[in-house]
Design a protein around this motif. Structure first.
Motif, mmCIF file in Angstrom:
data_model
loop_
_atom_site.group_PDB
_atom_site.id
_atom_site.type_symbol
_atom_site.label_atom_id
_atom_site.label_comp_id
_atom_site.label_asym_id
_atom_site.label_seq_id
_atom_site.Cartn_x
_atom_site.Cartn_y
_atom_site.Cartn_z
ATOM 1 N N ASP A 27 6.346 11.524 -0.185
ATOM 2 C CA ASP A 27 5.932 10.239 0.394
ATOM 3 C C ASP A 27 6.540 10.047 1.788
ATOM 4 O O ASP A 27 5.963 9.373 2.637
ATOM 5 N N ASP A 32 5.863 6.147 3.010
ATOM 6 C CA ASP A 32 7.050 5.389 3.353
ATOM 7 C C ASP A 32 8.250 5.735 2.486
ATOM 8 O O ASP A 32 9.165 4.922 2.332
ATOM 9 N N ASP A 34 9.024 6.141 -0.684
ATOM 10 C CA ASP A 34 9.520 5.379 -1.828
ATOM 11 C C ASP A 34 8.835 5.712 -3.141
ATOM 12 O O ASP A 34 9.181 5.141 -4.170
ATOM 13 N N ASN A 38 10.148 4.252 -6.550
ATOM 14 C CA ASN A 38 9.364 3.213 -7.244
ATOM 15 C C ASN A 38 9.074 3.605 -8.686
ATOM 16 O O ASN A 38 9.292 2.827 -9.614
ATOM 17 N N ALA A 76 1.886 0.394 -3.956
ATOM 18 C CA ALA A 76 0.512 0.660 -4.394
ATOM 19 C C ALA A 76 0.504 1.228 -5.802
ATOM 20 O O ALA A 76 -0.338 0.893 -6.632
ATOM 21 N N SER A 77 1.455 2.091 -6.090
ATOM 22 C CA SER A 77 1.386 2.801 -7.374
ATOM 23 C C SER A 77 1.673 1.892 -8.560
ATOM 24 O O SER A 77 1.188 2.161 -9.664
ATOM 25 N N ILE A 114 -7.926 2.346 -12.277
ATOM 26 C CA ILE A 114 -7.399 2.705 -10.948
ATOM 27 C C ILE A 114 -8.458 2.496 -9.877
ATOM 28 O O ILE A 114 -8.181 1.970 -8.797
ATOM 29 N N GLY A 118 -7.990 -0.081 -6.987
ATOM 30 C CA GLY A 118 -7.707 0.516 -5.676
ATOM 31 C C GLY A 118 -8.927 0.731 -4.799
ATOM 32 O O GLY A 118 -8.797 1.088 -3.630
ATOM 33 N N ALA A 120 -10.868 3.071 -4.509
ATOM 34 C CA ALA A 120 -10.968 4.411 -3.937
ATOM 35 C C ALA A 120 -11.924 5.253 -4.769
ATOM 36 O O ALA A 120 -12.225 4.930 -5.925
ATOM 37 N N THR A 126 -5.926 10.566 -3.099
ATOM 38 C CA THR A 126 -5.130 9.660 -3.930
ATOM 39 C C THR A 126 -4.940 10.314 -5.294
ATOM 40 O O THR A 126 -5.399 11.432 -5.553
ATOM 41 N N ARG A 175 -1.454 4.276 2.268
ATOM 42 C CA ARG A 175 -0.656 4.286 3.478
ATOM 43 C C ARG A 175 -0.859 5.551 4.322
ATOM 44 O O ARG A 175 -0.734 5.514 5.540
ATOM 45 N N GLY A 190 0.892 10.485 -5.000
ATOM 46 C CA GLY A 190 0.349 9.895 -6.228
ATOM 47 C C GLY A 190 -0.372 10.925 -7.082
ATOM 48 O O GLY A 190 -0.254 10.918 -8.316
ATOM 49 N N ALA A 191 -1.132 11.809 -6.447
ATOM 50 C CA ALA A 191 -1.787 12.882 -7.206
ATOM 51 C C ALA A 191 -0.718 13.749 -7.874
ATOM 52 O O ALA A 191 -0.869 14.190 -9.025
ATOM 53 N N GLY B 109 -0.637 -1.660 -1.273
ATOM 54 C CA GLY B 109 0.232 -2.200 -2.312
ATOM 55 C C GLY B 109 0.359 -3.706 -2.211
ATOM 56 O O GLY B 109 0.215 -4.420 -3.211
HETATM 57 N N1 LIG Z 1 -6.502 2.652 -3.054
HETATM 58 C C1 LIG Z 1 -5.876 3.580 -3.776
HETATM 59 N N2 LIG Z 1 -6.453 4.092 -4.870
HETATM 60 C C2 LIG Z 1 -5.822 5.022 -5.609
HETATM 61 N N3 LIG Z 1 -4.592 5.484 -5.334
HETATM 62 C C3 LIG Z 1 -3.998 5.011 -4.264
HETATM 63 C C4 LIG Z 1 -4.576 4.045 -3.436
HETATM 64 N N4 LIG Z 1 -3.704 3.761 -2.438
HETATM 65 C C5 LIG Z 1 -2.623 4.516 -2.644
HETATM 66 N N5 LIG Z 1 -2.788 5.264 -3.741
HETATM 67 C C6 LIG Z 1 -1.830 6.203 -4.305
HETATM 68 O O1 LIG Z 1 -0.543 5.626 -4.236
HETATM 69 C C7 LIG Z 1 0.373 6.609 -3.751
HETATM 70 C C8 LIG Z 1 1.502 5.938 -3.035
HETATM 71 O O2 LIG Z 1 2.282 5.177 -3.943
HETATM 72 P P1 LIG Z 1 3.608 4.448 -3.492
HETATM 73 O O3 LIG Z 1 4.322 5.280 -2.486
HETATM 74 O O4 LIG Z 1 4.380 4.099 -4.705
HETATM 75 O O5 LIG Z 1 3.064 3.111 -2.818
HETATM 76 P P2 LIG Z 1 3.146 2.597 -1.299
HETATM 77 O O6 LIG Z 1 2.112 3.334 -0.519
HETATM 78 O O7 LIG Z 1 2.836 1.156 -1.386
HETATM 79 O O8 LIG Z 1 4.525 2.896 -0.820
HETATM 80 C C9 LIG Z 1 -0.460 7.505 -2.876
HETATM 81 O O9 LIG Z 1 0.108 8.793 -2.817
HETATM 82 C C10 LIG Z 1 -1.813 7.505 -3.554
HETATM 83 O O10 LIG Z 1 -1.922 8.529 -4.522
#
Ligand SMILES: Nc1ncnc2c1ncn2[C@@H]1O[C@H](COP(=O)(O)OP(=O)(O)O)[C@@H](O)[C@H]1O
Ligand SMILES: Nc1ncnc2c1ncn2[C@@H]1O[C@H](COP(=O)(O)OP(=O)(O)O)[C@@H](O)[C@H]1O
Ligand SMILES: [Mg+2]
Ligand SMILES: [Mg+2]
Ligand SMILES: [Mg+2]
Ligand SMILES: [Mg+2]
Lengths: 209, 332, 332, 209
Positions: A27, A32, A34, A38, A76-77, A114, A118, A120, A126, A175, A190-191, B109
């Protein structure tokens, strides 16, 4: 703590916590820094919650897990995984054991959750890029009447390939999308966390008596 | 990592305690939550404003809770959007019967978590409206992205919508003026050094001794590109060009300027930047109604700054210049 | 050196231009000098306050020029006391006929340069009085030194003497209250990282990754000693102990607290420090009348902070809480 | 620019500017890292001033030099060196050449000026620890009827030893005094700059036709 569902939750939580730094470093590259922090915070909370209220009803357990993720992960997660678990809870409502068909319904519901949350679709770099191929592989396995563990193994492998695929594309959601071209060459956090969870579930089921 | 903290996990909690201990005349804590509201919340007969986001942007947003700005601020983990239940508690604590406006910065988020909180509050029959700030011109606003990020321009939304709420305006009116600010504010930033999320323990990126990151976000996310460090004047001109190219500022227009420090950049340097910004605007015949220089929306100890420009009309100007009394933003 | 500047030699000049461009409603420049005075200077019938020192401590001192605080501020080269002719110009520009109080921080250079300026002004029949602030308890006040340094506690002198001047008090009265503040204010700081004087181009010292400097001054001068970094709570307790050991604070006393950032330390960390400071004072039964947290007396981009404690009586408290309206210190 | 006094001022200014970083680094160790920067700023201003108003009267030149130092150097060294030059100007008033006796009076006046302004005495780790021994050596040379250049050479050598001595003592005046014991082991920047100026003067006189 003889409830296998709780043990499974614990195993998934362990996998997340073990990968805390790895996920955070992914990340850091395109987000960012985290994601691992998180999810680990959420995993600890989920483990504590599950241990505190041992519930044979898998649906109830997953619902509690989803709620806990929503209220502890943030970012986001948090809402995404939280919604996924809440949605997966429905098909498992009242069940104390799961068959392949139920798992399929659960996975489908989670993925839809999801997407609803999201907005997406696959190919946007993602968690969906791991989860959708995983789901397809799982369903193929089921249709080929393979045992559940084998279906899960194939799903995990497909998720892994999905993670590899995320390295080749530009992020258009989340992000990392702010990076445009610069997001290429990096795997999506996230993946990756989705794949880690799937792998932990698979592993758990493989070793289960 | 070298920080004045105790345990990384406790930093948000301890900061919030420190804020309330420092400013009891302004704010109080919603016990059990990472939420700070006005000492006299809820204020009856006034639309309430709630903002928030990840921590690490101080004084945003808790520092802007007080008369003329926010009613409540929600503090997530460092750089992590707060969870819906936290936002929901803030909404409940500040609602004075006229509804609550959520001021959200455009991050996936934040948008999702605040949305979920709004749903929870609406289920309680609390009137909730939302605006999403997306002032960062560094990020192209094309269809294939989630849109622009919200950065320092958000402070203008707090200030102006907060002043509007103070007039007794309705939720629709407060939301409308917030949206007018959003339509008219543009920002862009750059960084000279990274910052370290306490729980991560190490910087999220590194920059060479002569390298800067242009278009930097406020969470240590990489910007649009890296380049060799240039003079303050060249850098200011570059960022301002991007801003001016994005929105139609013309001679005679009145603007407010915010030269925002990201954390570690001395005020001295921010004023050097302001000098150039004022010079360029002057050359273009753009009038400066008000300038703010300082750390308003930071990124922990990152060195760097952003420039925000808000195009004013009579209403926005009057509301911008209205009094405010909060821990970090006081104006007669 | 990575800074947002043009040429190192121009940084003070360009900063001053940036300040005046940002805050024309508050301040104006004395043309040809590195002096900033109130926009409406000289204020007739009021004792005027002039402070200053080397640049690099922003918002000190130019940020405190305005109603209820200073009338003029003199900016030396970075970390270098301004020259007598500059101080003299400031005195001339602000004298409203009731005399001028010079607020000097206790450094050999500042004392000598301000002294010479006072002599020049007195030769013009301007009434001049001087106070020397020496709040830093890190430096032992023994006969073999030049006495304590003046650091962040100086801001309390500006605030309180400034408020007194606003009441129409005489030069003797304003000086007396300034001296009362000086007698009752104590400070101590620490640093996590050095800073770089632009003209020097490199940090004036280095610290290991786990090392901090205790008793740090505000000019990159070394402090009393180095030690391994400790928790925020331990560090705060250590500094506060030194302060409390120096002056007689007892249960029931009322104090004002200033948690001052040296430049690069995030507000988040300053609030974590404040939490502990408030806790310790609470345990001792010392009442906190007012707390300030932020960057008031900085040392360029140094990371670190200082704690200042001012013991209040009824007069000091009333003057501290009086309104002020300056670029960097606004209080209703 | 045939005025040798102006050429001398230029030579001293050169020496200061050449040692800008060295003096600043000495000040970084026990002060605030500006001594070389301050003096160089002053030296440039003095050079410009002297060139602009070539004045055969050495006293007038020194007075202008002192005023310029006071208004451009700042810090502690500005008023100190400024006062020193102002005071040294008096015995040189109206002179276009200097003899040993006048130089002695000038040095004495300069040192007294520094003492009046800075309230320091020898042994406090200041410029006085270079200047007072230098003065004594100069006077001894004069009394032994040595040529002026030789007297200056001995003065400079004494100043050098004075600088060495400052390494062994604790500062009790100026910014370094805040360091207490930690100021030991470092040479005083002001004593060093005084020595550099003396050496430049000596060198100039040695090479003078
Ligand atoms: N709109 C979305 N739909 C599905 N997954 C998303 C979306 N936006 C972000 N993600 C997933 O969230 C992950 C980031 O999570 P996290 O770092 O915990 O949140 P943040 O971006 O708020 O810091 C990304 O790597 C991606 O896989
Ligand atoms: N009271 C004093 N008397 C004589 N010399 C002094 C005194 N205080 C300081 N100095 C000299 O001034 C030097 C420091 O000059 P400089 O760095 O230019 O000023 P500042 O300390 O204000 O930064 C010291 O090295 C010392 O030699
Ligand atoms: Mg993230
Ligand atoms: Mg985040
Ligand atoms: Mg200095
Ligand atoms: Mg110095």
């Amino acid at each position: 703590m003889n409830n296998p569902a709780i043990a499974l939750i614990g195993a998934v939580a362990d996998a997340i916590v073990q990968n805390k730094e790895f996920l955070t470093s992914l990340d850091a590259a395109i987000g960012d820094a985290d994601h691992g922090i998180n999810l680990s915070r959420g995993a600890e909370a989920v483990r504590a919650k599950a241990a505190a209220s041992p519930n044979a009803d898998i649906g109830a357990l997953l619902k509690a897990t989803g709620m806990t993720l929503i209220s502890t992960v943030g970012g986001a997660s948090g809402p995404l995984y939280g919604t996924a678990f809440l949605r997966a809870a429905a098909p498992a409502q009242g069940k104390t054991a799961l068959d392949g068909e139920t798992v399929k319904l659960m996975l489908a519901a989670a993925i839809q959750g999801i997407k609803d949350r999201g907005k997406a679709t696959r190919g946007e770099k993602t968690m969906l890029d791991a989860l959708e191929p995983a789901f397809e592989a799982f369903v193929q396995g089921l249709e080929a009447q393979k045992p559940l563990v084998e279906c899960l193994e194939e799903a995990t492998e497909a998720a892994r390939q999905g993670v590899e695929f995320t390295k080749t594309i530009i992020a258009t959601k989340g992000r990392a999308s702010y990076l445009g071209e610069r997001s290429k060459g990096h795997q999506d956090p996230g993946a990756t966390s989705s794949t880690i969870m799937l792998a932990a579930i698979t592993d758990f089921c493989r070793k289960a008596p | 990592m070298k920080k004045v903290i105790n345990q990384a996990e406790q930093v948000v909690e301890e900061m919030l305690q420190g804020v309330v201990l420092a400013h009891p005349q302004y704010v109080k804590r919603v016990e059990g939550f990472d939420v700070i509201v006005r000492a006299n919340a809820p204020v009856a007969g006034k639309v309430a404003l709630v903002s928030g986001g990840g921590s690490g942007h101080e004084p945003s947003h808790g520092g802007f809770v007080g008369r003329g700005m926010l009613d409540g601020a929600v503090a997530g983990a460092v750089f992590t959007s707060p969870t819906p239940d936290q936002v929901y508690e803030a909404v409940k604590a500040v609602d004075g019967g006229k509804g609550v406006l959520l001021v959200i910065k455009n991050y996936t988020g934040d948008v999702m978590n605040f949305d979920m909180a709004a749903e929870m509050a609406e289920a309680d029959n609390i009137q909730v409206a939302k605006v999403v700030v997306n002032d960062d011109v560094a990020v192209e606003n094309s269809t294939w992205t989630t849109g622009r990020r919200g950065i320092a321009g958000t402070v203008f939304v707090h200030k102006i919508a907060g002043a509007k709420a103070e007039t007794g305006a309705s939720l629709e009116e407060v939301k409308a003026v917030a949206e007018k600010v959003i339509a008219n504010v543009r920002s862009m930033g750059m960084a000279l050094s990274p910052c370290t999320v306490p729980a991560a323990g190490k910087p999220s990126f590194t920059l060479a001794e002569d390298e800067v990151e242009i278009g930097m976000g406020i969470h240590g996310e990489p910007g649009t590109h890296r380049e060799s460090i240039r003079s303050a004047d060249e850098t200011a001109a570059h960022l301002l060009d991007k801003i001016l190219a994005d929105i139609d500022f013309t001679a005679g227009d009145e603007v407010a300027v915010l030269i925002n420090g990201l954390g570690a950049t001395p005020l001295m340097e921010l004023y050097v930047v302001n000098r150039k910004v004022a010079e360029i605007l002057g050359e273009k015949g753009i009038q400066i109604a008000k300038t703010y220089v300082g750390n308003y929306m930071t990124s922990l100890e990152m060195a760097g700054f952003s420039i925000s420009l808000l195009k004013l009309d009579a209403e926005l100007k009057e509301l911008l210049l209205a009094p405010a009394d909060t821990p970090a933003f006081v104006q007669f």
